[in-house]
Scaffold this motif. Sequence first.
Motif, PDB file in Angstrom:
ATOM      1  N   ALA A   1     -10.144   9.564   5.313  1.00 51.10           N
ATOM      2  CA  ALA A   1     -10.601   8.253   5.768  1.00 51.10           C
ATOM      3  C   ALA A   1     -11.074   7.407   4.590  1.00 51.10           C
ATOM      4  CB  ALA A   1     -11.735   8.424   6.786  1.00 51.10           C
ATOM      5  N   GLN A   2     -11.778   8.019   3.660  1.00 45.72           N
ATOM      6  CA  GLN A   2     -12.250   7.288   2.489  1.00 45.72           C
ATOM      7  C   GLN A   2     -11.079   6.783   1.649  1.00 45.72           C
ATOM      8  OE1 GLN A   2     -15.231  10.601   1.518  1.00 45.72           O
ATOM      9  NE2 GLN A   2     -16.217   8.832   0.630  1.00 45.72           N
ATOM     10  N   SER A   3     -10.083   7.630   1.461  1.00 44.20           N
ATOM     11  CA  SER A   3      -8.924   7.217   0.671  1.00 44.20           C
ATOM     12  C   SER A   3      -8.204   6.047   1.329  1.00 44.20           C
ATOM     13  CB  SER A   3      -7.967   8.395   0.491  1.00 44.20           C
ATOM     14  OG  SER A   3      -8.482   9.327  -0.422  1.00 44.20           O
ATOM     15  N   TYR A   4      -7.980   6.149   2.624  1.00 42.16           N
ATOM     16  CA  TYR A   4      -7.284   5.080   3.331  1.00 42.16           C
ATOM     17  C   TYR A   4      -8.081   3.789   3.319  1.00 42.16           C
ATOM     18  CZ  TYR A   4      -5.415   2.331   7.202  1.00 42.16           C
ATOM     19  OH  TYR A   4      -4.911   1.315   7.971  1.00 42.16           O
ATOM     20  N   ALA A   5      -9.383   3.881   3.517  1.00 45.55           N
ATOM     21  CA  ALA A   5     -10.208   2.674   3.537  1.00 45.55           C
ATOM     22  C   ALA A   5     -10.113   1.930   2.212  1.00 45.55           C
ATOM     23  CB  ALA A   5     -11.667   3.042   3.844  1.00 45.55           C
ATOM     24  N   ALA A   6     -10.212   2.657   1.108  1.00 46.30           N
ATOM     25  CA  ALA A   6     -10.134   2.021  -0.203  1.00 46.30           C
ATOM     26  C   ALA A   6      -8.741   1.443  -0.444  1.00 46.30           C
ATOM     27  CB  ALA A   6     -10.488   3.025  -1.292  1.00 46.30           C
TER      28      ALA A   6
ATOM     29  N   ARG B   1      -6.516   0.427   1.852  1.00 46.03           N
ATOM     30  CA  ARG B   1      -6.260  -0.720   2.732  1.00 46.03           C
ATOM     31  C   ARG B   1      -6.936  -1.977   2.194  1.00 46.03           C
ATOM     32  NH1 ARG B   1      -8.363  -3.116   7.665  1.00 46.03           N
ATOM     33  NH2 ARG B   1      -6.619  -3.901   8.918  1.00 46.03           N
ATOM     34  N   GLU B   2      -8.172  -1.847   1.749  1.00 47.06           N
ATOM     35  CA  GLU B   2      -8.850  -3.011   1.192  1.00 47.06           C
ATOM     36  C   GLU B   2      -8.164  -3.474  -0.081  1.00 47.06           C
ATOM     37  OE1 GLU B   2     -12.991  -3.254   0.774  1.00 47.06           O
ATOM     38  OE2 GLU B   2     -13.354  -3.122   2.937  1.00 47.06           O
ATOM     39  N   ALA B   3      -7.755  -2.532  -0.931  1.00 48.62           N
ATOM     40  CA  ALA B   3      -7.072  -2.902  -2.175  1.00 48.62           C
ATOM     41  C   ALA B   3      -5.753  -3.602  -1.890  1.00 48.62           C
ATOM     42  CB  ALA B   3      -6.843  -1.662  -3.035  1.00 48.62           C
ATOM     43  N   ALA B   4      -5.131  -3.278  -0.763  1.00 48.87           N
ATOM     44  CA  ALA B   4      -3.884  -3.920  -0.379  1.00 48.87           C
ATOM     45  C   ALA B   4      -4.115  -5.294   0.257  1.00 48.87           C
ATOM     46  CB  ALA B   4      -3.110  -3.035   0.596  1.00 48.87           C
ATOM     47  N   GLY B   5      -5.373  -5.672   0.444  1.00 46.86           N
ATOM     48  CA  GLY B   5      -5.694  -6.979   1.005  1.00 46.86           C
ATOM     49  C   GLY B   5      -5.422  -7.094   2.494  1.00 46.86           C
ATOM     50  N   GLN B   6      -5.448  -5.959   3.212  1.00 47.77           N
ATOM     51  CA  GLN B   6      -5.121  -6.007   4.634  1.00 47.77           C
ATOM     52  C   GLN B   6      -6.332  -6.031   5.549  1.00 47.77           C
ATOM     53  OE1 GLN B   6      -1.855  -3.657   6.053  1.00 47.77           O
ATOM     54  NE2 GLN B   6      -0.730  -3.818   4.131  1.00 47.77           N
TER      55      GLN B   6
ATOM     56  N   GLY C   1       3.207  -5.238   4.028  1.00 40.73           N
ATOM     57  CA  GLY C   1       3.122  -5.870   2.724  1.00 40.73           C
ATOM     58  C   GLY C   1       3.137  -4.861   1.608  1.00 40.73           C
ATOM     59  N   ALA C   2       3.122  -5.358   0.404  1.00 36.34           N
ATOM     60  CA  ALA C   2       3.171  -4.496  -0.771  1.00 36.34           C
ATOM     61  C   ALA C   2       1.870  -3.719  -0.934  1.00 36.34           C
ATOM     62  CB  ALA C   2       3.443  -5.330  -2.018  1.00 36.34           C
ATOM     63  N   LEU C   3       1.996  -2.499  -1.400  1.00 36.22           N
ATOM     64  CA  LEU C   3       0.821  -1.718  -1.753  1.00 36.22           C
ATOM     65  C   LEU C   3       0.256  -2.225  -3.075  1.00 36.22           C
ATOM     66  CD1 LEU C   3       2.072   1.864  -0.835  1.00 36.22           C
ATOM     67  CD2 LEU C   3       0.492   0.423   0.461  1.00 36.22           C
ATOM     68  N   PRO C   4      -0.988  -1.882  -3.399  1.00 38.22           N
ATOM     69  CA  PRO C   4      -1.558  -2.324  -4.677  1.00 38.22           C
ATOM     70  C   PRO C   4      -0.705  -1.887  -5.859  1.00 38.22           C
ATOM     71  CG  PRO C   4      -3.254  -1.387  -3.256  1.00 38.22           C
ATOM     72  CD  PRO C   4      -1.944  -1.107  -2.589  1.00 38.22           C
ATOM     73  N   ALA C   5      -0.824  -2.593  -6.942  1.00 34.09           N
ATOM     74  CA  ALA C   5      -0.057  -2.274  -8.141  1.00 34.09           C
ATOM     75  C   ALA C   5      -0.280  -0.829  -8.552  1.00 34.09           C
ATOM     76  CB  ALA C   5      -0.463  -3.210  -9.278  1.00 34.09           C
ATOM     77  N   GLY C   6       0.812  -0.148  -8.843  1.00 35.65           N
ATOM     78  CA  GLY C   6       0.731   1.233  -9.298  1.00 35.65           C
ATOM     79  C   GLY C   6       0.751   2.267  -8.193  1.00 35.65           C
ATOM     80  N   VAL C   7       0.669   1.844  -6.927  1.00 34.75           N
ATOM     81  CA  VAL C   7       0.705   2.781  -5.807  1.00 34.75           C
ATOM     82  C   VAL C   7       2.136   2.860  -5.283  1.00 34.75           C
ATOM     83  CG1 VAL C   7      -0.186   3.355  -3.524  1.00 34.75           C
ATOM     84  CG2 VAL C   7      -1.685   2.253  -5.197  1.00 34.75           C
TER      85      VAL C   7
ATOM     86  N   GLY D   1     -11.734  10.767  -9.468  1.00 28.52           N
ATOM     87  CA  GLY D   1     -10.794   9.787  -8.944  1.00 28.52           C
ATOM     88  C   GLY D   1     -11.368   8.398  -9.042  1.00 28.52           C
ATOM     89  N   ARG D   2     -10.513   7.395  -8.833  1.00 28.35           N
ATOM     90  CA  ARG D   2     -10.929   5.991  -8.871  1.00 28.35           C
ATOM     91  C   ARG D   2     -10.344   5.281  -7.654  1.00 28.35           C
ATOM     92  NH1 ARG D   2     -10.065   3.229 -14.649  1.00 28.35           N
ATOM     93  NH2 ARG D   2     -11.873   2.035 -13.919  1.00 28.35           N
ATOM     94  N   GLY D   3     -11.137   4.426  -7.017  1.00 32.26           N
ATOM     95  CA  GLY D   3     -10.636   3.701  -5.858  1.00 32.26           C
ATOM     96  C   GLY D   3     -10.208   4.669  -4.772  1.00 32.26           C
ATOM     97  N   TRP D   4      -8.965   4.518  -4.309  1.00 31.09           N
ATOM     98  CA  TRP D   4      -8.503   5.348  -3.202  1.00 31.09           C
ATOM     99  C   TRP D   4      -8.340   6.812  -3.572  1.00 31.09           C
ATOM    100  CZ3 TRP D   4      -3.686   7.842  -2.304  1.00 31.09           C
ATOM    101  CH2 TRP D   4      -2.719   7.670  -3.316  1.00 31.09           C
ATOM    102  N   THR D   5      -8.278   7.118  -4.880  1.00 30.63           N
ATOM    103  CA  THR D   5      -8.101   8.516  -5.262  1.00 30.63           C
ATOM    104  C   THR D   5      -9.419   9.282  -5.328  1.00 30.63           C
ATOM    105  OG1 THR D   5      -8.190   8.179  -7.665  1.00 30.63           O
ATOM    106  CG2 THR D   5      -6.058   7.861  -6.586  1.00 30.63           C
ATOM    107  N   TYR D   6     -10.540   8.599  -5.197  1.00 34.56           N
ATOM    108  CA  TYR D   6     -11.814   9.317  -5.174  1.00 34.56           C
ATOM    109  C   TYR D   6     -11.887  10.226  -3.946  1.00 34.56           C
ATOM    110  CZ  TYR D   6     -16.836  10.138  -4.616  1.00 34.56           C
ATOM    111  OH  TYR D   6     -18.061  10.727  -4.417  1.00 34.56           O
TER     112      TYR D   6
END
Length: 314
Positions: free
Chosen positions: A52-57, A59-64, A159-165, A197-202
């Motif tokens: 859930a933590q990974s997805y939350a980070a 989704r927000e990074a994707a601007g959704q 939509g597009a995923l964040p850069a690098g994902v 980890g950083r962002g969604w990878t934490y």
Amino acid sequence: MAAAEQSRTAAEIATQPGCWRRAAEAAGSAEALPLPGERVAVTGCGTSWFMAQSYAALREAAGQGETDAFAASEFPVGRAYDRVVAITRSGTTSEVLGLLARLAGRVPTTALTADPATPVMEAADRVAVLDWADEESVVQTRFATTALALLRAGLERHGALPAGVKPVEQAAVDAELAVVQPLPEAALAAEQWTFLGRGWTYGLALEAALKMREAAGAWTEAYPAMEYRHGPIAVTGPGRVAWLLGSLPEGLSGDIARVGGTLLADSDCPGTGERALDPMADLIRAQRLAVAVAEAAGADPDRPRNLTRSVILG
């Protein structure tokens, strides 16, 4: 366990590439997944909470849309959301079922589960059943990553995923490599492991550490990569590993070398060349490491100490 005998957990770990591809296909018709712009909370217990933590980070990074993640036992029921997503492999976890009961009629709920013959089918408004990713093992591996793959592929639809994902299909390609490549010798020989980890990878780092504790009873920790130097680096030294899932912060490798520790990142994987492993695929290597460390210590990863498949409170 005989050396030639593969544990049930190891066998399930190896099926993840196919599970992720099936999840990517399922996301195309999954009506219960969050829509762009919805204010969403995602919940679960243990491994499901980390997904859930990974997805939350992500989704927000994707601007959704604004997305929070909570352990089911700590969910702020009075907070307003457009949708709550609950992840529960067993469909019987007490805290999740109790939360869904309290949310009934107040906010739309979606559950991701592996077992359609469980109470969660009635407790949530909508349910996505991933029974083809269920496990016999107590320790979660493929259901957790498949649930995240489904949610991640759901983001791709809008939509597009964040850069690098990478798209989930590409992550599955990396997963095929992760299930067969040799594990780093330094990781196999270590006495202590810290996952970063950083962002969604934490969330993935938290899950990697949990797998080591569950399957092997090992001393493992997990931190945001940039927070690691604010105290946790004190546990690192010779014979101890810092394993990074995701991008490497500037200067971190030098700091780990200075204290005598070993940094492992996806660029250290044999056979990958210059292509970085998707962090979710790198989690597979950590799962495999947990099994290997357990078996080297004479433990049975299929029968972890003090654990059951589902926590059902009396």
